[in-house]
Design a protein around this motif. Structure first.
Motif, short mmCIF file in Angstrom:
data_model
loop_
_atom_site.label_atom_id
_atom_site.label_comp_id
_atom_site.label_asym_id
_atom_site.label_seq_id
_atom_site.Cartn_x
_atom_site.Cartn_y
_atom_site.Cartn_z
N GLY A 56 0.81 -1.21 0.00
CA GLY A 56 0.00 0.00 0.00
C GLY A 56 0.84 1.26 0.00
O GLY A 56 0.59 2.19 -0.78
N CYS A 57 1.88 1.30 0.85
CA CYS A 57 2.75 2.49 0.89
C CYS A 57 3.53 2.65 -0.40
O CYS A 57 3.74 3.77 -0.89
CB CYS A 57 3.71 2.39 2.08
SG CYS A 57 2.93 2.66 3.68
N GLY A 58 3.98 1.53 -0.98
CA GLY A 58 4.73 1.61 -2.23
C GLY A 58 3.88 2.16 -3.37
O GLY A 58 4.33 3.04 -4.14
N ILE A 59 2.64 1.66 -3.48
CA ILE A 59 1.76 2.13 -4.54
C ILE A 59 1.38 3.59 -4.33
O ILE A 59 1.36 4.40 -5.28
CB ILE A 59 0.51 1.24 -4.61
CG1 ILE A 59 0.89 -0.18 -5.05
CG2 ILE A 59 -0.52 1.81 -5.57
CD1 ILE A 59 -0.25 -1.16 -4.97
N TRP A 60 1.08 3.96 -3.09
CA TRP A 60 0.70 5.34 -2.81
C TRP A 60 1.87 6.29 -3.07
O TRP A 60 1.69 7.37 -3.64
CB TRP A 60 0.23 5.46 -1.37
CG TRP A 60 -0.28 6.82 -1.01
CD1 TRP A 60 -1.55 7.30 -1.17
CD2 TRP A 60 0.47 7.90 -0.41
NE1 TRP A 60 -1.64 8.59 -0.71
CE2 TRP A 60 -0.41 8.97 -0.23
CE3 TRP A 60 1.79 8.02 0.00
CZ2 TRP A 60 0.00 10.19 0.34
CZ3 TRP A 60 2.20 9.23 0.56
CH2 TRP A 60 1.30 10.29 0.72
#
Length: 304
Positions: A56-60
């Motif tokens: 989630g953090c990588g995509i965001w």
């Protein structure tokens, strides 16, 4: 009035940086999901949570870095902080739902498809919620067909990534899977951006609801997820099973317990044979060691 949209105002810097962050988050997340399948039941939620948060953090972060290159020449752009933070929460929570489904229900086709659809929709929701957080003097309009294509890309990428997490063994195959997912997620983002057009409103342009300049709010919001990814990377690097990918990593639990001996193997149509109690064997016969019976003394002629 139609605004002039430029998605690459910093050239290739933002697409490359966005792709790197997508790959980093995907690599960490996929390795954590793979690790959870080999972890004890009590540790599985922790690995799955770390994997979901990493993805989630990588995509965001990928989305946010790519948006740094997005400009409308006729009006300045700012970000609404609550909506932008909400898009990060959506990414982590919805991706987490898909990750936990696979982590606990396995890799059956129906399970993978269900988890992939949930995760892909979460990625798309994160993207368009982040777009809703843009503040400019005008309105965003979307091409429905291109938006649909971007959502399909997100679902397919998420399903393939979850399949790789539960099926691919070894460090380098997982690295290749994370690169593929990084390409797919970045392609989804720029496909969604291709659907955007801006209709400018009359009057003087504004700087956004918060009145803050874009860099002043962008870097603090990026700092948290980037620091988290660095810490997740440290955790992964200090787990030898995640790095090696071979040896004990690929052994079955039965083999690790030493229960893969021929007499314990369940053969079709054969009864399960359990070993008997340990015995002492000598010239005078056998005795049960567990029963406390000592072995018989050898004859006197054998003592010399």
């Amino acid at each position: 009035m139609q605004g002039t949209v430029d998605g690459f105002s910093y050239g290739v810097f933002t697409p490359i940086a966005a792709f790197v962050m997508a790959c980093l988050g995907s690599a960490l997340g996929l390795r954590c999901v793979t690790r959870s399948l080999r972890a004890a039941q009590s540790f599985r939620p922790g690995w799955l949570s770390l994997g979901a948060a990493s993805i989630g953090c990588g995509i965001w972060t990928m989305h946010f870095i790519a948006m740094m290159g997005f400009q409308v020449r006729e009006t300045p752009i700012s970000h609404d902080v609550p909506l932008t933070v909400a898009s990060l929460a959506v990414a982590v929570l919805v991706v987490g739902a898909g990750v936990f489904i696979v982590g606990y229900l396995g890799s059956a086709p129906a399970v993978l498809i269900t988890a992939g659809v949930i995760t892909g929709l979460g990625v798309a929701a994160m993207h368009y919620l982040g777009m809703a957080g843009l503040s400019l003097e005008g309105q965003l309009h979307y091409d429905t067909m291109i938006v649909t294509i971007s959502v399909v890309i997100a679902v397919v990428a998420a399903t393939a990534a979850l399949w790789a997490a539960v099926s691919v063994r070894g460090f380098f195959p997982s690295l290749l899977a994370s690169l593929i997912m990084g390409v797919a997620v970045t392609a989804m983002h720029y496909t969604g951006m291709a659907a955007v057009s801006v209709h400018l409103a009359g009057g003087a342009p504004r700087t956004g609801a918060s009145g803050d300049a874009l860099p002043s709010i962008m870097f603090p919001m990026l700092l948290g997820p980037v620091v988290f990814l660095v810490l997740a990377g440290v955790i992964v690097m200090f787990d030898p099973l995640l790095i090696l990918g071979d040896g004990e990593w690929n052994e079955t639990p039965a083999r690790k317990r030493g229960t893969n001996r021929p007499e314990l193997t369940d053969a079709p149509g054969a009864a399960r044979t359990m070993p008997g109690p340990p015995t002492w064997t000598g010239m005078g016969g056998t005795a049960n060691r567990d029963a406390g019976t000592p072995p018989p003394e050898p004859p006197r002629s054998a003592r010399w």
